[in-house]
Each structure stands twice: as C-alpha cells, then as structure tokens.
Write a protein that holds these residues in place. Structure first.
Motif, short mmCIF file in Angstrom:
data_model
loop_
_atom_site.label_atom_id
_atom_site.label_comp_id
_atom_site.label_asym_id
_atom_site.label_seq_id
_atom_site.Cartn_x
_atom_site.Cartn_y
_atom_site.Cartn_z
N LYS A 32 142.64 11.99 -35.69
CA LYS A 32 142.79 11.65 -34.29
C LYS A 32 141.97 10.54 -34.05
O LYS A 32 142.25 9.50 -33.05
CB LYS A 32 141.97 12.73 -33.45
N ALA A 33 140.93 9.96 -35.01
CA ALA A 33 140.38 8.72 -34.71
C ALA A 33 141.12 7.38 -35.41
O ALA A 33 140.56 6.35 -35.60
CB ALA A 33 138.76 8.84 -35.29
N ASN A 34 142.23 7.98 -36.19
CA ASN A 34 143.12 6.96 -36.88
C ASN A 34 142.21 6.44 -38.21
O ASN A 34 142.65 5.36 -38.81
CB ASN A 34 143.49 5.75 -36.19
N THR A 35 141.31 7.26 -38.56
CA THR A 35 140.57 6.64 -39.72
C THR A 35 141.53 6.98 -41.03
O THR A 35 141.43 6.57 -42.00
CB THR A 35 139.11 7.74 -39.83
N VAL A 36 142.16 8.25 -40.92
CA VAL A 36 143.16 8.86 -41.66
C VAL A 36 144.26 8.80 -41.18
O VAL A 36 144.87 9.33 -39.98
CB VAL A 36 142.76 10.13 -42.31
N LEU A 37 145.54 8.23 -41.76
CA LEU A 37 146.79 7.69 -41.18
C LEU A 37 147.80 8.97 -41.74
O LEU A 37 147.92 8.71 -43.10
CB LEU A 37 147.36 6.36 -41.44
N LEU A 38 148.32 9.57 -40.90
CA LEU A 38 149.43 10.52 -41.68
C LEU A 38 150.46 9.91 -42.29
O LEU A 38 151.26 10.16 -43.34
CB LEU A 38 150.03 11.39 -40.51
N THR A 39 151.01 8.51 -41.91
CA THR A 39 151.96 7.77 -42.53
C THR A 39 151.78 7.33 -43.95
O THR A 39 152.67 6.98 -44.55
CB THR A 39 152.46 6.66 -41.59
#
Length: 202
Positions: A32-39
């Motif tokens: 959610k914090a964009n620290t880890v990107l699913l892409t």
C-alpha cells in the motif's frame, strides 16, 4: 482465536518446493505504501486468513493495486475464508462486485461450507485431496469457509468434500491468471498437499 502471526512459513514452504522459483515476502502495508511494487513480480501470493468485514479482507487501496497488476497481465494466488463474505456479498458494507466477480473471477454462493476437506476437479487438481485446520493441527479453526462458484470464464478448481459440497476454489487463465481459494492456504494440514501450488504458479 489463536494466531501465530507467522503463517508466511507455510506459504514459503510450499513455494520452496517449486523448482527454480525465487520468492520473498512482505506485509500488505508495504504494498500500500508503494515500498513493494506488485509489478516487479511474475506472480503474487496474497493471503488474508480470516480477515473480514471489520478488519477488511482486501481494502480499497489494495484492490486498486491488485486490479492494476492483473490488468498488466499478472498472476495471483489469493486465499482467505471471508473474502467472499466481505467483498462478494451484496449485503456487505465493503461489497466490491467488480473486483470479486471480474478479477477474482468468482461468484459468492454462501457462508460456511460445513467441511474441513476438499477434492480437486478434473480441470485443475484432479488427484488432489486434503484437509484444512479445525484448530487441532496447530494453525487455527477455519470455522466459516466461504462457498463460491466460477464467473467470467473461470472454472472450479477445488470442491469441498462433504458439507455443502460447493466450490472451494476457482481458477482462471486469460489476460491474467488467478487461483482464488475460499479457505486459507496456510491452514492445509498436509505438507505434501502444498506441492500443488507449483502447478498453480506455473
């Protein structure tokens, strides 16, 4: 309710049985914090345990990120006992039928399969059988697993054995891939049953 807070171990054990598959893990807050990107990942294993309407199985921000990932051609394994109750049920305050029907490729049938065992179907895991925890195996009691059916081109991957006999998992392969299990993957009581995650992840 017992909660060890380390159920990533069961998921890691299953993934480790797959040849040539590297993996890591994080909390949903990092996504959610964009620290880890699913892409950045070929496949995502997302699990919600028994989170439901009060604590949100998959909240609105998470759903937006998962939808974007799938729209880009991603592959998702998602499991949890109350995802349908929370998101697929018209009476729920958190209902999101677009996400549930069109991305998880499922239709909510009802609550409580009244079973702790499952069988594979000819479409997916024909020889697979197994059980999940009723609180006697060191995990937690999956007391109300959702009942689901397929939608939008998906097919039933697992059925509950006994109880209502309804669908326990659906699978879809199209512009993206999804395997949605209506009970928590980490509560499967036989370690040998974890191996079939490899075929789902392929």
């Amino acid at each position: 309710r017992m909660n060890r807070y380390d159920y990533m171990i069961e998921h890691a054990t299953a993934l480790a049985s797959c040849s040539n598959m590297a993996f890591d893990g994080c909390q949903n807050e990092a996504v959610k914090a964009n620290t880890v990107l699913l892409t950045n990942y070929l496949g995502v294993d997302w699990y919600t345990g028994e989170e439901s309407t009060v604590d949100f199985s998959v909240d609105a921000t998470e759903r937006t990120l998962i939808k974007a990932y799938l729209n880009a051609g991603g592959s998702l394994l998602i499991s949890g006992a109350e995802i349908g109750w929370d998101l697929g049920r018209a009476a729920s305050a958190n209902v999101d039928l677009d996400f549930f029907n069109n991305y998880l490729k499922a239709t909510y049938v009802g609550d409580d399969a009244n079973s702790y065992s499952f069988n594979g179907t000819t479409n997916f895991f024909a020889s697979q059988t197994g059980t999940f925890d009723n609180s006697t195996n060191g995990y937690y009691d999956v007391d109300f697993p959702d009942r689901i059916s397929g939608n939008g081109g998906s097919t039933i991957a697992l059925n509950y054995n006994g109880g209502t006999g309804d669908g326990a998992a659906v699978g879809y392969s199209g512009t993206f891939k999804v395997l949605y299990m209506a009970f928590p993957f980490e509560t499967i009581t036989s370690a040998s049953a974890f191996a079939w995650i490899c075929s789902a992840a392929a």
